[in-house]
Design a protein around this motif. Sequence first.
Motif, PDB file in Angstrom:
ATOM      1  N   GLY A 135       1.537  -2.514   4.655  1.00  0.00           N
ATOM      2  CA  GLY A 135       2.298  -1.272   4.676  1.00  0.00           C
ATOM      3  C   GLY A 135       3.450  -1.383   5.663  1.00  0.00           C
ATOM      4  O   GLY A 135       4.626  -1.337   5.280  1.00  0.00           O
ATOM      5  N   THR A 136       3.101  -1.602   6.934  1.00  0.00           N
ATOM      6  CA  THR A 136       4.118  -1.645   7.997  1.00  0.00           C
ATOM      7  C   THR A 136       5.215  -2.675   7.682  1.00  0.00           C
ATOM      8  O   THR A 136       6.405  -2.394   7.851  1.00  0.00           O
ATOM      9  CB  THR A 136       3.430  -1.964   9.342  1.00  0.00           C
ATOM     10  N   GLY A 150       0.833  -1.202   0.000  1.00  0.00           N
ATOM     11  CA  GLY A 150       0.000   0.000   0.000  1.00  0.00           C
ATOM     12  C   GLY A 150       0.870   1.254   0.000  1.00  0.00           C
ATOM     13  O   GLY A 150       1.978   1.253   0.524  1.00  0.00           O
ATOM     14  N   GLY A 151       0.347   2.324  -0.602  1.00  0.00           N
ATOM     15  CA  GLY A 151       1.077   3.589  -0.637  1.00  0.00           C
ATOM     16  C   GLY A 151       1.296   4.124   0.771  1.00  0.00           C
ATOM     17  O   GLY A 151       0.414   4.006   1.625  1.00  0.00           O
ATOM     18  N   MET A 152       2.462   4.699   0.996  1.00  0.00           N
ATOM     19  CA  MET A 152       2.775   5.276   2.316  1.00  0.00           C
ATOM     20  C   MET A 152       3.414   6.633   2.089  1.00  0.00           C
ATOM     21  O   MET A 152       4.496   6.720   1.518  1.00  0.00           O
ATOM     22  CB  MET A 152       3.724   4.351   3.080  1.00  0.00           C
ATOM     23  N   GLY A 153       2.701   7.668   2.562  1.00  0.00           N
ATOM     24  CA  GLY A 153       3.160   9.003   2.204  1.00  0.00           C
ATOM     25  C   GLY A 153       3.476   9.920   3.362  1.00  0.00           C
ATOM     26  O   GLY A 153       3.414  11.128   3.227  1.00  0.00           O
ATOM     27  N   GLU A 191      -4.458  -1.120  11.042  1.00  0.00           N
ATOM     28  CA  GLU A 191      -3.449  -0.632  10.082  1.00  0.00           C
ATOM     29  C   GLU A 191      -2.673   0.593  10.555  1.00  0.00           C
ATOM     30  O   GLU A 191      -3.152   1.403  11.342  1.00  0.00           O
ATOM     31  CB  GLU A 191      -4.087  -0.321   8.714  1.00  0.00           C
ATOM     32  N   GLY A 192      -1.465   0.716  10.039  1.00  0.00           N
ATOM     33  CA  GLY A 192      -0.667   1.914  10.245  1.00  0.00           C
ATOM     34  C   GLY A 192      -1.123   2.973   9.261  1.00  0.00           C
ATOM     35  O   GLY A 192      -1.636   2.648   8.198  1.00  0.00           O
ATOM     36  N   PRO A 223       4.167   6.582  11.781  1.00  0.00           N
ATOM     37  CA  PRO A 223       2.960   5.785  11.561  1.00  0.00           C
ATOM     38  C   PRO A 223       3.334   4.311  11.453  1.00  0.00           C
ATOM     39  O   PRO A 223       4.285   3.953  10.751  1.00  0.00           O
ATOM     40  CB  PRO A 223       2.421   6.306  10.218  1.00  0.00           C
ATOM     41  N   GLY A 230      -4.382  -4.433   6.868  1.00  0.00           N
ATOM     42  CA  GLY A 230      -4.484  -4.007   8.263  1.00  0.00           C
ATOM     43  C   GLY A 230      -4.165  -5.167   9.171  1.00  0.00           C
ATOM     44  O   GLY A 230      -5.045  -5.943   9.523  1.00  0.00           O
ATOM     45  N   GLY A 231      -2.868  -5.322   9.508  1.00  0.00           N
ATOM     46  CA  GLY A 231      -2.490  -6.362  10.470  1.00  0.00           C
ATOM     47  C   GLY A 231      -1.819  -7.578   9.866  1.00  0.00           C
ATOM     48  O   GLY A 231      -1.685  -8.603  10.535  1.00  0.00           O
ATOM     49  N   LYS A 275      -9.158   2.288  -1.870  1.00  0.00           N
ATOM     50  CA  LYS A 275      -9.020   1.787  -0.485  1.00  0.00           C
ATOM     51  C   LYS A 275      -9.990   2.494   0.455  1.00  0.00           C
ATOM     52  O   LYS A 275     -10.068   3.718   0.462  1.00  0.00           O
ATOM     53  CB  LYS A 275      -7.580   2.003  -0.026  1.00  0.00           C
ATOM     54  N   SER A 322      -7.430   6.594  -2.260  1.00  0.00           N
ATOM     55  CA  SER A 322      -7.879   6.424  -0.872  1.00  0.00           C
ATOM     56  C   SER A 322      -8.294   7.765  -0.299  1.00  0.00           C
ATOM     57  O   SER A 322      -8.181   8.795  -0.957  1.00  0.00           O
ATOM     58  CB  SER A 322      -6.739   5.836  -0.019  1.00  0.00           C
ATOM     59  N   ASN A 339      -0.110   5.716  -5.652  1.00  0.00           N
ATOM     60  CA  ASN A 339      -1.181   5.931  -4.667  1.00  0.00           C
ATOM     61  C   ASN A 339      -1.616   7.383  -4.729  1.00  0.00           C
ATOM     62  O   ASN A 339      -0.783   8.287  -4.700  1.00  0.00           O
ATOM     63  CB  ASN A 339      -0.676   5.583  -3.255  1.00  0.00           C
ATOM     64  N   THR A 374      -3.749   9.615  -2.521  1.00  0.00           N
ATOM     65  CA  THR A 374      -4.508   9.813  -1.277  1.00  0.00           C
ATOM     66  C   THR A 374      -5.234  11.141  -1.412  1.00  0.00           C
ATOM     67  O   THR A 374      -4.596  12.201  -1.457  1.00  0.00           O
ATOM     68  CB  THR A 374      -3.558   9.793  -0.062  1.00  0.00           C
TER      69      THR A 374
HETATM   70  C1  LIG Z   1       4.083   4.892   7.365  1.00  0.00           C
HETATM   71  C2  LIG Z   1       2.758   4.684   6.726  1.00  0.00           C
HETATM   72  C3  LIG Z   1       2.222   5.690   5.939  1.00  0.00           C
HETATM   73  C4  LIG Z   1       1.018   5.489   5.271  1.00  0.00           C
HETATM   74  N1  LIG Z   1       0.539   6.470   4.447  1.00  0.00           N
HETATM   75  C5  LIG Z   1      -0.566   6.232   3.688  1.00  0.00           C
HETATM   76  C6  LIG Z   1      -1.012   7.194   2.737  1.00  0.00           C
HETATM   77  O1  LIG Z   1      -0.452   8.289   2.606  1.00  0.00           O
HETATM   78  N2  LIG Z   1      -2.092   6.882   1.972  1.00  0.00           N
HETATM   79  C7  LIG Z   1      -2.757   5.686   2.088  1.00  0.00           C
HETATM   80  O2  LIG Z   1      -3.712   5.441   1.345  1.00  0.00           O
HETATM   81  N3  LIG Z   1      -2.363   4.763   2.993  1.00  0.00           N
HETATM   82  C8  LIG Z   1      -1.290   5.008   3.787  1.00  0.00           C
HETATM   83  N4  LIG Z   1      -0.850   4.055   4.673  1.00  0.00           N
HETATM   84  C9  LIG Z   1      -1.597   2.750   4.755  1.00  0.00           C
HETATM   85  C10 LIG Z   1      -0.953   1.655   3.893  1.00  0.00           C
HETATM   86  O3  LIG Z   1      -1.038   1.945   2.531  1.00  0.00           O
HETATM   87  C11 LIG Z   1      -1.651   0.295   4.132  1.00  0.00           C
HETATM   88  O4  LIG Z   1      -3.017   0.398   3.796  1.00  0.00           O
HETATM   89  C12 LIG Z   1      -1.534  -0.150   5.580  1.00  0.00           C
HETATM   90  O5  LIG Z   1      -0.241   0.079   6.057  1.00  0.00           O
HETATM   91  C13 LIG Z   1      -1.891  -1.623   5.748  1.00  0.00           C
HETATM   92  O6  LIG Z   1      -1.899  -1.978   7.101  1.00  0.00           O
HETATM   93  P1  LIG Z   1      -0.596  -2.473   7.923  1.00  0.00           P
HETATM   94  O7  LIG Z   1       0.125  -1.236   8.313  1.00  0.00           O
HETATM   95  O8  LIG Z   1      -1.185  -3.181   9.087  1.00  0.00           O
HETATM   96  O9  LIG Z   1       0.177  -3.357   7.010  1.00  0.00           O
HETATM   97  C14 LIG Z   1       0.325   4.261   5.407  1.00  0.00           C
HETATM   98  C15 LIG Z   1       0.856   3.261   6.239  1.00  0.00           C
HETATM   99  C16 LIG Z   1       2.050   3.461   6.907  1.00  0.00           C
HETATM  100  C17 LIG Z   1       2.596   2.367   7.786  1.00  0.00           C
END
Ligand SMILES: Cc1cc2nc3c(=O)[nH]c(=O)nc-3n(C[C@H](O)[C@H](O)[C@H](O)COP(=O)(O)O)c2cc1C
Length: 334
Positions: free
Chosen positions: A204-205, A21-24, A152-153, A294, A182-183, A127, A106, A76, A78
């Motif tokens: 993500g995490t 997943g995208g992480m921003g 989720e983070g 996060p 998520g998890g 999402k 998302s 991604n 967002t």
């Molecule tokens: C550091 C971090 C930043 C994130 N930033 C975004 C974001 O900008 N946009 C988004 O759609 N999801 C974001 N997410 C969610 C992830 O894309 C993903 O859905 C989520 O991490 C999945 O759950 P998990 O952390 O339990 O693996 C972020 C997650 C993390 C850990």
Amino acid sequence: MSFFETRITKLFGIKYPIIQGGMGAGFVSTAELAAAVGNAGGIGFMSAIQWENDISKLEDEIKKVKDMTDKPFGINMTLFTEVKPEFFHKTIDIMAKHKVPAVESSARKPDPWMKLMKEAGIKVIHKVARIRDGKTAERLGADAITIIGTEEGGHPGAERVSTSVLGPLMVDTVKVPVAIGGGFCDGRGLVAILAWGGEAMVMGTRFMCSKECIVHPKVKEVVVNMAHNETDFILMSLGDPVRAWRNPVTQRILETEFKHDKDDVMKELIAIRKQSHEERMAVNTGEVDTGLVPAGQVGGRIHEIKSCKEIIDDIISEADEVLKKLSERKYWKA
Ligand SMILES: Cc1cc2nc3c(=O)[nH]c(=O)nc-3n(C[C@H](O)[C@H](O)[C@H](O)COP(=O)(O)O)c2cc1C
């Protein structure tokens, strides 16, 4: 048909039903990560929002990922309400120009961007954290839905419902394929998702703690050392919660959220929120005690920093192992 083939692997043209997943929050999901996940058989999404201040850098990043892999990758988007719509229009133009195959959108209803992305031939997985938002995204034309639970983070939903409830419920609610996140961090999780009727696992995490992710080593270190109950669910009172590793910043935010009257809270939270946006860069500077990191609850199950290939290979062999063990059990009706 291979066991791991699903409508989502076919949609994106990938080997395994695994999505990064995208992480921003700072620079987390960049070309390095998307290419590594793609080369390992999944699909990785780079967050456009990371280049909000200079969208031309997104073009450089797309070129970079194409140099690093010939496998599919995505962007991604967002759809934060505070971001100007022009940014999303420019992002779609860039994606169309460079023939980016996939988008993970998302944060809110993907209208009117969904139509533009579909016209550009982009496959869209939207999402959501609520069942009704998944239904809306399907109606608007999403090719697939990701549902994420409160574990989720990043930005889990304000309703705080767990993945094990939302996942199967989303599958029962829409006709398009559903990815679940998520998890998750392992092969047992992947088998569980497939058993629920999900068609891909979103993480993500776990990927933030990969060798290829460019976050500061201290960030990976805190996550691999954290316990499952060491995250805080903050900024709920602004209606836009964030789950982050517990540190003095999250504790200060929580204290402010719960101790003052409403006006005070709003004033302080708006100030904290602005500050938090800068503090989010902590993922790159390594200032883990003064910024936000996060992270999901699953951080408590991640103990090693591995390459994306090791992460994905281990997930697939563990899933194989689990399936083998399950198939060896005596069928209950026999
Ligand atoms: C550091 C971090 C930043 C994130 N930033 C975004 C974001 O900008 N946009 C988004 O759609 N999801 C974001 N997410 C969610 C992830 O894309 C993903 O859905 C989520 O991490 C999945 O759950 P998990 O952390 O339990 O693996 C972020 C997650 C993390 C850990």
